[in-house]
Design a protein around this motif. Sequence first.
Motif, short mmCIF file in Angstrom:
data_model
loop_
_atom_site.label_atom_id
_atom_site.label_comp_id
_atom_site.label_asym_id
_atom_site.label_seq_id
_atom_site.Cartn_x
_atom_site.Cartn_y
_atom_site.Cartn_z
N ARG A 96 0.85 -1.20 0.00
CA ARG A 96 0.00 0.00 0.00
C ARG A 96 0.89 1.25 0.00
O ARG A 96 0.63 2.21 -0.69
CB ARG A 96 -0.90 -0.04 1.24
N ASN A 132 -4.59 5.19 7.39
CA ASN A 132 -4.61 3.99 6.57
C ASN A 132 -4.13 2.76 7.31
O ASN A 132 -4.68 1.67 7.15
CB ASN A 132 -3.76 4.21 5.32
N MET A 186 -6.87 1.66 9.53
CA MET A 186 -7.94 1.05 8.73
C MET A 186 -7.58 -0.39 8.35
O MET A 186 -8.36 -1.32 8.51
CB MET A 186 -8.17 1.91 7.48
N LYS A 220 -7.69 -2.73 11.30
CA LYS A 220 -9.07 -3.05 11.66
C LYS A 220 -9.62 -4.12 10.70
O LYS A 220 -10.23 -5.09 11.12
CB LYS A 220 -9.90 -1.76 11.58
N LYS A 237 -6.85 2.28 -3.15
CA LYS A 237 -7.54 1.62 -2.03
C LYS A 237 -7.36 2.43 -0.75
O LYS A 237 -8.27 2.51 0.07
CB LYS A 237 -6.96 0.22 -1.81
N ALA A 238 -6.17 3.02 -0.61
CA ALA A 238 -5.88 3.79 0.61
C ALA A 238 -6.85 4.96 0.75
O ALA A 238 -7.16 5.40 1.86
CB ALA A 238 -4.44 4.31 0.57
N PHE A 239 -7.33 5.47 -0.36
CA PHE A 239 -8.32 6.55 -0.31
C PHE A 239 -9.75 6.01 -0.24
O PHE A 239 -10.55 6.45 0.57
CB PHE A 239 -8.16 7.47 -1.53
N GLU A 284 -11.08 3.05 0.62
CA GLU A 284 -11.54 2.25 1.76
C GLU A 284 -11.99 3.11 2.94
O GLU A 284 -13.04 2.86 3.51
CB GLU A 284 -10.45 1.25 2.18
N PRO A 285 -11.24 4.15 3.31
CA PRO A 285 -11.71 4.97 4.44
C PRO A 285 -12.86 5.93 4.08
O PRO A 285 -13.57 6.37 4.98
CB PRO A 285 -10.48 5.78 4.85
N TYR A 286 -13.04 6.25 2.82
CA TYR A 286 -13.99 7.31 2.49
C TYR A 286 -15.29 6.85 1.85
O TYR A 286 -16.26 7.60 1.81
CB TYR A 286 -13.32 8.37 1.59
N THR A 316 -12.95 -3.03 0.06
CA THR A 316 -13.66 -3.23 1.32
C THR A 316 -14.01 -1.85 1.87
O THR A 316 -13.14 -1.15 2.37
CB THR A 316 -12.76 -3.98 2.32
N GLN A 349 -15.66 0.46 6.49
CA GLN A 349 -15.05 -0.24 7.62
C GLN A 349 -15.05 0.53 8.93
O GLN A 349 -14.78 -0.03 9.98
CB GLN A 349 -13.61 -0.64 7.27
N TRP A 350 -15.33 1.82 8.89
CA TRP A 350 -15.32 2.56 10.17
C TRP A 350 -16.61 2.37 10.95
O TRP A 350 -16.73 2.83 12.07
CB TRP A 350 -15.10 4.06 9.93
#
Lengths: 78, 245
Positions: A13, A66, A69, A72, B187-189, B191-193, B240, B243-244
């Motif tokens: 990543r 990240n 995340m 988790k 994915k780093a952007f 997945e959290p958003y 995915t 997730q939060w």
Amino acid sequence: MDMKQFIELVAKRGYGIYGKETIEKMAKDAGISLSPTGVAISGNVEAAARKFFDAYSKTTPVAAMNLKMMAKMHNIKL
Amino acid sequence: MIDYEKDPVLIRGTEDIWWVGFGDKKVGFANNPYLIIDEDEAMLIDPGPRGRFYKIVHNKVAKALKGDFEKIKYMAVQHEDPDLCASLPLFAQIVDENVKLYVQTRTAAFMPYFEYEGAMVTIEDGDKMSFKSGRELTFITTPYVHFAGSNVIYDSKTKTLFSSDIFGAFSVDWNLYANEYYLEAMKAFGEPYFGDHRSVASAMEKFEKLDIERICPQHGSIIDGKENVKNAIEVVKEMTVGQWV
């Protein structure tokens, strides 16, 4: 997923965000060797992981977010 | 030699789409406003934030338009994040006084809070606009990815998808064009958003029906080439998200 696999995932990543060279250096400083065949750690896996993740998190708030995340998602305790 | 700090960049494979954005290493983000210059008319897509960033975008737009800001007859905001549209009222003061702002109904509600008081054309899924030349842009809504009022824009002339935050990425080591590691950064952007798989799947289903040559996201890098576009869509489909919760 074990810690070595998780390190590999975080590194992969990180290549996209920070560049391969930066991540490889960060890993090396933590005693972790990254290669296409996987992750090699000379000393204690947990200690090396902690050092690597600390350095990774400190780069930007985005990196810290990240890492949390991914931990988790893969049920990894940081 | 292109100076990415100062120069607008003509997007590869097009004759009239300019990247007028900036990389922000501190945050690990690139912000990518785009300018379409169609003969004597132009559209500015997601003008960007304020402050020093506004100056960067302003100067790049000025260079691309050779100082003629009044060529900008149209602007579009693809969702209401301040990194996309906080500079809207500043540009509104210098572009054509009859400029039309294309914005989805659910995003339009927030424009007054950015002190934008100009004319708005509210769009819904599948709505189109035409330049005087006949070139057509299609607005495609992507609700909840990642705002209720999110949309993207498809330019059928160049087969370019302006994808807003979808296909965006965090990138400290930024390149204008996506490299082999880009999908991970994406994915780093995402997945959290992105909150919900159903809304992501709905957006991807819409994109799969389009003939896309390149994706120009609001953050990260341009995904160039049909095969890379296809791979990127597959990756987003499998992300995915949420997730939060």
